[in-house]
Structures are given as C-alpha cells and as structure tokens.
Design a protein around this motif. Structure first.
Motif, PDB file in Angstrom:
ATOM      1  N   ALA A  33     -65.451 -72.954  69.587  1.00 12.15           N
ATOM      2  CA  ALA A  33     -66.068 -73.901  70.448  1.00 12.15           C
ATOM      3  C   ALA A  33     -67.414 -74.441  69.510  1.00 12.15           C
ATOM      4  O   ALA A  33     -67.511 -75.491  69.483  1.00 12.15           O
ATOM      5  CB  ALA A  33     -66.410 -73.599  71.858  1.00 12.15           C
ATOM      6  N   GLN A  37     -68.002 -78.200  67.780  1.00 13.32           N
ATOM      7  CA  GLN A  37     -69.122 -78.860  68.113  1.00 13.32           C
ATOM      8  C   GLN A  37     -70.164 -79.130  67.095  1.00 13.32           C
ATOM      9  O   GLN A  37     -70.767 -80.097  67.029  1.00 13.32           O
ATOM     10  CB  GLN A  37     -69.834 -78.138  69.187  1.00 13.32           C
ATOM     11  CG  GLN A  37     -71.089 -78.619  69.902  1.00 13.32           C
ATOM     12  CD  GLN A  37     -71.349 -78.397  71.218  1.00 13.32           C
ATOM     13  OE1 GLN A  37     -71.102 -77.374  71.864  1.00 13.32           O
ATOM     14  NE2 GLN A  37     -72.660 -78.772  71.847  1.00 13.32           N
ATOM     15  N   VAL A  86     -62.681 -89.909  74.397  1.00 13.30           N
ATOM     16  CA  VAL A  86     -62.803 -88.825  75.342  1.00 13.30           C
ATOM     17  C   VAL A  86     -61.657 -88.764  76.677  1.00 13.30           C
ATOM     18  O   VAL A  86     -60.951 -87.941  77.091  1.00 13.30           O
ATOM     19  CB  VAL A  86     -64.437 -88.617  75.980  1.00 13.30           C
ATOM     20  CG1 VAL A  86     -64.049 -87.461  77.068  1.00 13.30           C
ATOM     21  CG2 VAL A  86     -65.095 -88.184  74.764  1.00 13.30           C
ATOM     22  N   TYR A 215     -64.504 -87.102  81.231  1.00 13.21           N
ATOM     23  CA  TYR A 215     -63.702 -85.818  80.947  1.00 13.21           C
ATOM     24  C   TYR A 215     -62.480 -85.320  81.638  1.00 13.21           C
ATOM     25  O   TYR A 215     -61.565 -84.845  81.174  1.00 13.21           O
ATOM     26  CB  TYR A 215     -64.767 -84.567  81.025  1.00 13.21           C
ATOM     27  CG  TYR A 215     -66.020 -84.620  79.934  1.00 13.21           C
ATOM     28  CD1 TYR A 215     -65.549 -84.408  78.549  1.00 13.21           C
ATOM     29  CD2 TYR A 215     -67.179 -84.785  80.009  1.00 13.21           C
ATOM     30  CE1 TYR A 215     -66.480 -84.422  77.639  1.00 13.21           C
ATOM     31  CE2 TYR A 215     -68.096 -84.988  79.189  1.00 13.21           C
ATOM     32  CZ  TYR A 215     -67.846 -84.835  77.862  1.00 13.21           C
ATOM     33  OH  TYR A 215     -68.775 -84.676  76.798  1.00 13.21           O
ATOM     34  N   GLY A 219     -58.936 -84.724  80.132  1.00 17.01           N
ATOM     35  CA  GLY A 219     -58.420 -83.538  80.354  1.00 17.01           C
ATOM     36  C   GLY A 219     -56.991 -83.594  81.036  1.00 17.01           C
ATOM     37  O   GLY A 219     -56.038 -82.854  80.227  1.00 17.01           O
ATOM     38  N   THR A 281     -65.019 -84.880  68.635  1.00 16.34           N
ATOM     39  CA  THR A 281     -63.961 -85.609  69.695  1.00 16.34           C
ATOM     40  C   THR A 281     -62.631 -85.241  69.582  1.00 16.34           C
ATOM     41  O   THR A 281     -62.148 -85.622  68.270  1.00 16.34           O
ATOM     42  CB  THR A 281     -64.547 -86.879  69.997  1.00 16.34           C
ATOM     43  OG1 THR A 281     -66.220 -86.790  70.199  1.00 16.34           O
ATOM     44  CG2 THR A 281     -63.750 -87.325  71.222  1.00 16.34           C
ATOM     45  N   PHE A 287     -62.364 -83.708  75.618  1.00 15.89           N
ATOM     46  CA  PHE A 287     -63.648 -82.837  74.827  1.00 15.89           C
ATOM     47  C   PHE A 287     -64.246 -83.928  73.973  1.00 15.89           C
ATOM     48  O   PHE A 287     -63.530 -84.563  73.123  1.00 15.89           O
ATOM     49  CB  PHE A 287     -62.916 -81.717  74.039  1.00 15.89           C
ATOM     50  CG  PHE A 287     -63.993 -80.808  73.540  1.00 15.89           C
ATOM     51  CD1 PHE A 287     -64.573 -79.943  74.182  1.00 15.89           C
ATOM     52  CD2 PHE A 287     -64.224 -81.009  72.035  1.00 15.89           C
ATOM     53  CE1 PHE A 287     -65.624 -79.156  73.369  1.00 15.89           C
ATOM     54  CE2 PHE A 287     -65.147 -80.341  71.362  1.00 15.89           C
ATOM     55  CZ  PHE A 287     -65.845 -79.314  71.995  1.00 15.89           C
TER      56      PHE A 287
END
Length: 343
Positions: A33, A37, A86, A215, A219, A281, A287
């Motif tokens: 992660a 990021q 996103v 989001y 998702g 992204t 995400f």
C-alpha cells in the motif's frame, strides 16, 4: 527466582507460529500500500536530486518557475481526471476541452473577466454533463463516449476559429490577463489557483460523502448500488467535474498566453491519464488520491525538463521516456495489487 514470561511465550508453539504467519501478510500488505501511495513521490525526489547534481540551471528560480507554471495547467486537468479514473472511467475529451476553453476564454475576455471565466466553464462543464449522462444513463462505454466528445469539441473549436485561421487575443492590460501573468510572493497566480484546487479536491475526495461514493462506484458498482449509493449521479458529477477542470485550465492558459491558441491540447488527455496513473491511482478504479496525481504531473515535467537540459536529445524522447515510465508504473501497480490480494 522469578522469570518474566511474555504472553507470546505462554502460547503453545503452534499458536505462536500461526501468529507469526498472520503478522507477515500484514507487513507485506502495508508495504504494498505504501509503495502504491508514495512510490511516485520517492521517485520524484530522487529525480530532482539527480537533476540538480547534473545540471547547474535546474534549481534556478527561473527554471523552477517555468516548470511550476507549465505544470499548473496539466495538473488542473489531471485533478478532474483523478475523480473519473477512481470511479473506473476514462475521459479522452479533456485535451479538446482544454483547447476549446482557452479559445472561448480569449473570445469572452473582450466582454470582461467574468465572461472570460464563466463561458468556458459553462460550455466545457455542459459537455462533461452530456458525457456523464450517456455513460451513466445509457450504459455506453466511457472510451467511446469521451472519444466522440473529443472529436466534437475539436470540431466546435475549428468552427468558431474559421478552421483555426483566426486567433482571439486577450488585452494585456485586462484583469483577466493578470490572472495568468502576475505572481504572488514570487509564485505565479495559476500555481496558487492549482494548489487551492488540489486542497479542495483532496478534502472532497477523502472527507465527504460524495468522495465515499466515488470510491464505492470504482470499487464495485453493483455493491455500491445495493448500499444505496447514487451511482448514476456520481458518474455524471465526476464527468462534469472533469469538463469544468479542463475548461478552467484552458482559460488560465489563455490568460497566461494572452491568446486562445487553437493547436493546444493535442495529446493532453494522455498526459493527464499518465500523471494520474503514475501518481498511484488504479486504472481499474476504487483506489487513488489527488496528491498522487499532482506528484505524477511534477514527475512528468521534471523528466521533460531534464531532457531539455540535455539539449542533444530530440523532444520526441520526452514521449518515449514518459511512455516507458508509464508502462513500468502500470506493471508495478498490477504486481503490487496481486501481491496484496495474495497476502
């Protein structure tokens, strides 16, 4: 004699081994992660240090100011693109909307600053709304819809400029021109506007219910609908936002150049997508974060500036390096995403 015994030591060996196995996936998941990021930020810092050591002119005020200004317009476009990606969508029309917004702003500047700003926002925002309606209500593919919008916006641009032969100029003494050419504390006003927009975008995406819907739709759209999220309205809103950002960027660029240049914006949609993806992204949606998109824009501009500093390389190498870098980032994101699912 007493002995201190920890809770971990009191557990049976099998339990301790299971706990150790559970801890490892947690660490691996956190590492993946963090890499997704902050990987672009680390790369940007390394690139800037290397460039500053290699070229004496890289960290000069003039060079940094030029990079900041050239980054500002692409960054505003990338901000809107972040929200779209996103949600799992794509917007290929932003380059044409950027050029159209600049021409409309230059034409409207003769009637004052308000018209110069509102006209491109209204037209480009409306095109974004149409994109969103076709995608959300008709179920059409974002790629096809926004490709059609890209061609349509470019056609409108050519129509109002007599096939590109007419260039609308902005009065250099107007207040609208000062928005693009003046500076505050040594930093250009477009840069300040871009920073303010990114702060606002970060708050909206991370701290509001609308951001949660963005989001959720990216998702899993079906799950988001079952949870009561307004899927169609969210999609329409993000495409409208993308159109508004592209139109505003075009208007600011027209104020900076004091003219509405018709040939601008070609390929900008690909640059914006590259910056957003490089910033972490996921193209699959669900995400991402706006700060990463800003880092992605800056990284692309640093690469371009370094190539210009070398001097012996043709400008085409900018596209080659940017494309290769994007391919590496996409592969890395795919690997990290799979690793997280396995762990």
């Amino acid at each position: 004699m007493t002995t201190d015994i920890t809770k971990a030591e009191m557990r049976p060996p099998a339990v301790r081994q299971g706990a150790e196995k559970d801890d490892a996936p947690g660490r691996g998941d956190r590492f993946s992660a963090l890499a997704q990021q902050h990987g672009a930020l680390v790369t940007l810092l390394v690139a800037m240090v290397a460039a500053s050591l290699s070229f004496d002119t890289f960290l000069t005020g003039d060079n940094l100011e030029n990079m900041a200004l050239s980054s500002a317009f692409l960054a505003v476009v990338a901000l809107g693109m972040t929200f779209v990606i996103v949600t799992g969508g794509i917007d290929l029309s932003v380059g044409s909307l950027f050029a159209l917004g600049g021409v409309l702003a230059a034409w409207g500047s003769q009637y004052g600053t308000v018209v110069a700003l509102l006209l491109p926002l209204a037209v480009c925002g409306l095109i974004g709304v149409i994109n969103g309606l076709l995608i959300a209500r008709s179920g059409l593919a974002p790629f096809i819809v926004t490709l059609a919008a890209m061609l349509g916006a470019r056609g409108i641009l050519l129509a109002i400029t007599d096939e590109g032969s007419r260039t609308y100029l902005v009065d250099k003494d107007s207040f609208f021109a000062t928005l693009g050419q003046d500076s505050l504390l040594g930093i250009g006003i477009p840069v300040w506007i871009t920073v303010a927009l990114f702060v606002l975008g970060a708050v909206v995406l991370r701290r509001t219910r609308f951001g949660q819907y963005v989001y959720a739709v990216g998702g899993n759209e079906d799950a988001a609908a079952l949870m009561g999220a307004p899927v169609a309205r969210t999609k329409i809103t993000v495409y409208a936002l993308s159109g508004l950002c592209a139109g505003l960027a075009g208007a600011l660029n027209a104020a900076w150049l004091v003219s509405g240049v018709t040939i601008l914006g070609s390929g900008m949609e690909l640059e914006a997508i590259s910056a957003v993806v490089i910033g972490g992204t996921l193209l699959s949606g669900g995400f991402g974060f706006v700060s990463g998109s800003l880092v992605g824009v800056l990284l692309l501009k640093v690469i371009q500036n370094v190539i210009n500093q070398i001097g012996s390389l043709d400008s085409a190498y900018q596209q080659v390096v940017s494309g290769a870098f994007l391919a590496v980032v996409v592969v890395a994101q795919t690997w990290l995403g799979r690793r997280r699912r396995v762990l």
